[in-house]
Design a protein around this motif. Structure first.
Motif, PDB file in Angstrom:
ATOM      1  N   VAL A 188       0.835  -1.206   0.000  1.00 52.38           N
ATOM      2  CA  VAL A 188       0.000   0.000   0.000  1.00 52.38           C
ATOM      3  C   VAL A 188       0.869   1.255   0.000  1.00 52.38           C
ATOM      4  CG1 VAL A 188      -1.620   1.356   1.374  1.00 52.38           C
ATOM      5  CG2 VAL A 188      -1.986  -1.105   1.072  1.00 52.38           C
ATOM      6  N   CYS A 189       1.902   1.262   0.841  1.00 58.93           N
ATOM      7  CA  CYS A 189       2.767   2.442   0.940  1.00 58.93           C
ATOM      8  C   CYS A 189       3.566   2.650  -0.340  1.00 58.93           C
ATOM      9  CB  CYS A 189       3.700   2.302   2.138  1.00 58.93           C
ATOM     10  SG  CYS A 189       2.853   2.370   3.736  1.00 58.93           S
ATOM     11  N   LYS A 201       1.231   4.194  -2.857  1.00 56.50           N
ATOM     12  CA  LYS A 201       0.993   5.605  -2.564  1.00 56.50           C
ATOM     13  C   LYS A 201       2.171   6.458  -3.017  1.00 56.50           C
ATOM     14  CE  LYS A 201      -0.843   6.817   1.349  1.00 56.50           C
ATOM     15  NZ  LYS A 201      -1.124   6.928   2.808  1.00 56.50           N
ATOM     16  N   ASP A 224       2.043   6.808  -6.789  1.00 56.98           N
ATOM     17  CA  ASP A 224       1.002   7.759  -7.186  1.00 56.98           C
ATOM     18  C   ASP A 224       1.464   9.202  -6.962  1.00 56.98           C
ATOM     19  OD1 ASP A 224      -0.750   5.820  -7.998  1.00 56.98           O
ATOM     20  OD2 ASP A 224      -1.838   5.715  -6.091  1.00 56.98           O
ATOM     21  N   GLN A 225       2.102   9.460  -5.825  1.00 62.03           N
ATOM     22  CA  GLN A 225       2.629  10.798  -5.562  1.00 62.03           C
ATOM     23  C   GLN A 225       3.685  11.184  -6.593  1.00 62.03           C
ATOM     24  OE1 GLN A 225       3.976  11.619  -1.544  1.00 62.03           O
ATOM     25  NE2 GLN A 225       2.349  10.359  -0.651  1.00 62.03           N
ATOM     26  N   CYS A 241       2.480   5.498   6.426  1.00 60.22           N
ATOM     27  CA  CYS A 241       3.648   5.292   5.563  1.00 60.22           C
ATOM     28  C   CYS A 241       4.690   6.392   5.776  1.00 60.22           C
ATOM     29  CB  CYS A 241       3.230   5.283   4.093  1.00 60.22           C
ATOM     30  SG  CYS A 241       1.917   4.105   3.687  1.00 60.22           S
TER      31      CYS A 241
END
Length: 320
Positions: free
Chosen positions: A59-60, A63, A66-67, A293
């Motif tokens: 998940v982290c 993320k 995506d960032q 995260c």
């Protein structure tokens, strides 16, 4: 009558002894089954923690990607001031600027290599006699026998051989064709370089400076003729980048060597890069942290040109 009675008593004792062994084995088995319920919760807890850690990591990582996709700035190859302090993406060509040939040397004294490259891969192999040990066990009610046999085959190996005396010398001499006086493999010749891959301390891609992740560039292209030279006539070139040393040509015998040299392909110098622009040097870019995260970074450097969408898609696939 007395001897007969004693004989009968002895027989009963033997049977009783066997029964005692069975009782002990049964008691041990029951103990294991009794312990199982105590251990099971800890095994389950460990599995849950491992799954949770793996899921959190995925998940982290997602993320952070995506960032990075939202933050990345496409830049060119000549102006390193563009995107200062930001996550930058570019496709540029590797440069020979600043690459000193002597910085990528080889161990041992058998060869001299003069290659101004990002990397230098040396692959050395020795023809050896490989000993394989096989143990077989046969059991009866009152006896257990172990038999050990040794077999021998010729093989090429990049590692220094064991110089222990062969356990079955006649078999080794027959199957590996070693001399009648040999008792083991010869030790590795210290003049022959060991297998290794070296990378330059830094390279230029356009005007950008790259100091990390250089292993992303493939090091699998044979060197041009003359780049690698042998120190003696004992070595025979087999191609533009490989050599061999045979004691009894044309056959290979134990103790012969082959050595090959490879580097990056200067005919295809294009690379793909993603990282933090720190004064023209590419470094890891840190994603924003939150309660779940922290400490996740992005950095990519690899050979071949790829557009930014394809790069992020590959990063997503690798993170799953």
């Amino acid at each position: 009558m007395l001897p007969a009675m004693l004989s009968g008593m002895g027989g009963d004792g033997d049977d009783g002894g066997d029964g005692g062994d069975d009782d002990n084995e049964g008691s041990s088995s029951r103990s294991c089954w009794l312990c199982a319920p105590c251990v099971a919760p800890f095994v389950l807890l460990g599995a849950v923690i491992l799954i949770g850690w793996s899921e959190k990591r995925s998940v982290c990582r997602a993320k952070a990607i995506d960032q990075g996709r939202d933050a990345a700035v496409k830049v060119g190859c000549s102006d390193v001031s563009t995107g200062a302090g930001e996550l930058v993406f570019f496709n540029c060509d590797l440069q020979k600027t600043g690459l000193v040939p002597s910085s990528l040397g080889v161990s041992g004294g058998a060869f001299t290599v003069s290659f101004p490259g990002v990397c230098l891969k040396t692959t050395s192999q020795m023809y050896q006699c490989k000993e394989t040990k096989t143990e077989t066990t046969s059991s009866t009610r009152r006896r257990r026998d172990k038999t050990t046999t040794y077999t021998y085959t010729n093989t090429w190996s990049m590692t220094s051989p064991s110089t222990d005396i062969f356990h079955d010398l006649p078999a080794a001499r027959t199957h590996c064709a070693i001399s009648a006086s040999a008792t083991s493999n010869p030790s590795w010749d210290h003049d022959v370089p060991s297998t290794s891959t070296q990378y330059a301390s830094q390279v230029k891609a356009g005007a950008w400076t790259i100091t990390a992740g250089l292993s992303g560039v493939a090091c699998d292209t044979g060197l041009d003729p003359g780049v690698a030279t042998a120190a003696s006539g004992m070595w025979t070139p087999t191609s533009s980048y490989a050599f061999e040393r045979r004691a009894s040509p044309p056959s290979y015998t134990v103790g012969d060597y082959t050595v090959a040299f490879e580097g990056n392909d200067w005919d295809s110098p294009g690379i793909t890069a993603l990282g933090l622009n720190t004064g023209g040097t590419l470094e890891e870019w840190a994603a924003e942290s939150d309660w779940l995260c922290s400490g996740y970074t992005l950095y990519e450097f690899k050979g071949g040109t790829q557009d930014i969408d394809a790069l992020f898609s590959d990063m997503e696939s690798a993170g799953r």
